[in-house]
Scaffold this active site. Structure first.
Site, mmCIF file in Angstrom:
data_model
loop_
_atom_site.group_PDB
_atom_site.id
_atom_site.type_symbol
_atom_site.label_atom_id
_atom_site.label_comp_id
_atom_site.label_asym_id
_atom_site.label_seq_id
_atom_site.Cartn_x
_atom_site.Cartn_y
_atom_site.Cartn_z
ATOM 1 N N ASP A 180 0.889 -1.174 0.000
ATOM 2 C CA ASP A 180 0.000 0.000 0.000
ATOM 3 C C ASP A 180 0.924 1.220 0.000
ATOM 4 O O ASP A 180 1.429 1.577 1.047
ATOM 5 C CB ASP A 180 -0.907 -0.047 1.224
ATOM 6 C CG ASP A 180 -1.614 1.274 1.486
ATOM 7 O OD1 ASP A 180 -1.623 2.133 0.591
ATOM 8 O OD2 ASP A 180 -2.136 1.459 2.601
ATOM 9 N N GLU A 209 -0.099 10.942 0.985
ATOM 10 C CA GLU A 209 -1.476 10.407 1.060
ATOM 11 C C GLU A 209 -1.800 9.953 2.466
ATOM 12 O O GLU A 209 -2.924 10.148 2.955
ATOM 13 C CB GLU A 209 -1.629 9.225 0.081
ATOM 14 C CG GLU A 209 -3.076 8.745 -0.092
ATOM 15 C CD GLU A 209 -3.493 7.615 0.842
ATOM 16 O OE1 GLU A 209 -4.670 7.240 0.845
ATOM 17 O OE2 GLU A 209 -2.638 7.103 1.617
ATOM 18 N N ASP A 232 -5.068 2.010 -5.590
ATOM 19 C CA ASP A 232 -4.521 1.866 -4.240
ATOM 20 C C ASP A 232 -4.575 0.395 -3.846
ATOM 21 O O ASP A 232 -4.861 -0.475 -4.665
ATOM 22 C CB ASP A 232 -5.325 2.749 -3.262
ATOM 23 C CG ASP A 232 -4.456 3.278 -2.131
ATOM 24 O OD1 ASP A 232 -3.619 2.512 -1.621
ATOM 25 O OD2 ASP A 232 -4.626 4.445 -1.737
HETATM 26 ZN ZN LIG Z 1 -2.928 3.540 0.286
#
Ligand SMILES: [Zn+2]
Length: 357
Positions: A180, A209, A232
């Site tokens: 991620d 982010e 994502d």
């Molecule tokens: Zn993420």
């Protein structure tokens, strides 16, 4: 995984690139290591590449003609981690979390600090010295410290630290840190390389982010796109139900294909984009799943409300144990995510957003 027309295939080269991206350290605000890899990969394929004031990499690959839809794709370069906040001397530091990390994931873990990946460990009082009450108490961030073992002297307050996890392929699965969203970054690099001529592809490799999509906000302003697809990785809590009849709150499942978002804590996905992705998946026999609505969020949360609004949808590769030292994902889910988005871009109808939602 069956090869599909208009879909880049994941082979050794793509897995090797993901390995480099996963092993790179890029805690929010210190994304340089990943940015360097992104720039070297996309430059030969781009019409224009910019690094903006916050550190986002903004790549334009123009389509043929001057009436192409402006399609923004976003993937975040940063990962959750730690920041050294106070030098306690003797190689010991206090720290703060950067992004959402639970203390339970930290105690006793090996880490890399700073741009030189200085090895260290996150220390907790050993159980030998605790009493019975200590063992029952959950670990608190304040119980922990960073220890580099005295010798380095190269680390300093302000440096970031990440989990010292080395990427590995295990049969049909991949294990690594920061999947991620290095999975999204690796996917977006491939989509830039294989962009179709019918759209202007606007690829944003975003910063920060994990601390509130700060990079995505300015990237969307700069691109001013017609629509956005955010790539994502979303948690999969698809474990066996040991103590209940059924595990109904799994968010997403491994092996069930890309997770298309209907809603999350920050965004209601544009229903036209959701319907379109589902149609493309079904027409091309690509497995897909609808991510369970609820908490969490992606860069879509900032992108969809930029300027006069940007119709947006997120598509994620499911991964177990997000924001921990190591996640497990399936190669097939990555391939199916790549295929879905690539085919969707190749066949994007110019009137997609003129129909009623
Ligand atoms: Zn993420």
């Amino acid at each position: 995984m069956t090869p599909r027309q208009n879909s880049p295939q994941i082979g050794d080269e793509q897995v090797k690139l993901l390995e480099r991206l996963s092993n790179a350290c890029a805690v929010s605000g210190d994304e340089g290591e990943v940015r360097k890899i992104v720039l070297s990969e996309v430059k030969p394929f781009a019409s224009e590449v910019k690094v903006d004031a916050l550190g986002n990499v903004l790549v334009t690959r123009k389509g043929v003609g001057d009436r192409c839809m402006r399609v923004m794709l976003a993937a975040h370069m940063d990962e959750v981690g730690l920041m050294l906040t106070h030098d306690e001397k003797d190689g010991i530091y206090r720290f703060e979390a950067v992004g959402s990390i639970q203390a339970a994931d930290l105690a006793g873990k090996a880490i890399w600090i700073g741009k030189e990946h200085i090895p260290g460990v996150i220390g907790l009082k050993p159980l030998h010295l605790g009493n019975g009450d200590d063992r029952k108490r959950p670990v608190d961030m304040d119980d922990l410290h960073l220890d580099v073992g005295l010798v380095s002297g190269k680390e300093k307050v302000g440096d970031r630290a990440t989990f010292a996890t080395t990427f590995v392929q295990i049969g049909p699965s991949l294990r690594g840190k920061a999947l991620d969203d290095r999975l999204g970054v690796a996917t977006l690099i491939e989509l830039v390389k294989t962009a179709p001529p019918n759209i202007d592809l606007l690829a944003a490799f975003t910063v920060q982010e994990e601390i509130g999509s700060r990079g995505a906000r300015v990237a969307a302003y700069a691109f001013n796109p017609d629509l956005a697809i955010i790539l994502d990785s979303t948690p999969a809590y698809d474990l066996p139900a040991w103590d209940t009849d059924e595990n109904v709150r799994y968010n997403s499942r491994l092996g069930a294909g890309p997770a298309i978002y209907i809603a999350d804590a920050g965004t209601l996905s544009d229903p036209r984009l959701v319907r379109y992705l589902i149609r493309i998946a079904e027409e091309n026999n690509i497995p897909y799943q609808l991510r369970q609505p609820g908490g969490g969020g992606t860069d879509a949360g900032m992108i969809h409300r930029q300027r006069a609004g940007v119709p947006s949808v997120s598509v994620s590769v499911p991964g177990r144990y997000a924001h921990s030292p190591a996640s497990i994902v399936r190669l097939s889910d990555w391939q199916d995510t790549m295929s879905l988005v690539s085919i969707a871009l190749h066949s994007l109808p110019p009137d997609l957003l003129t129909v009623d939602r």
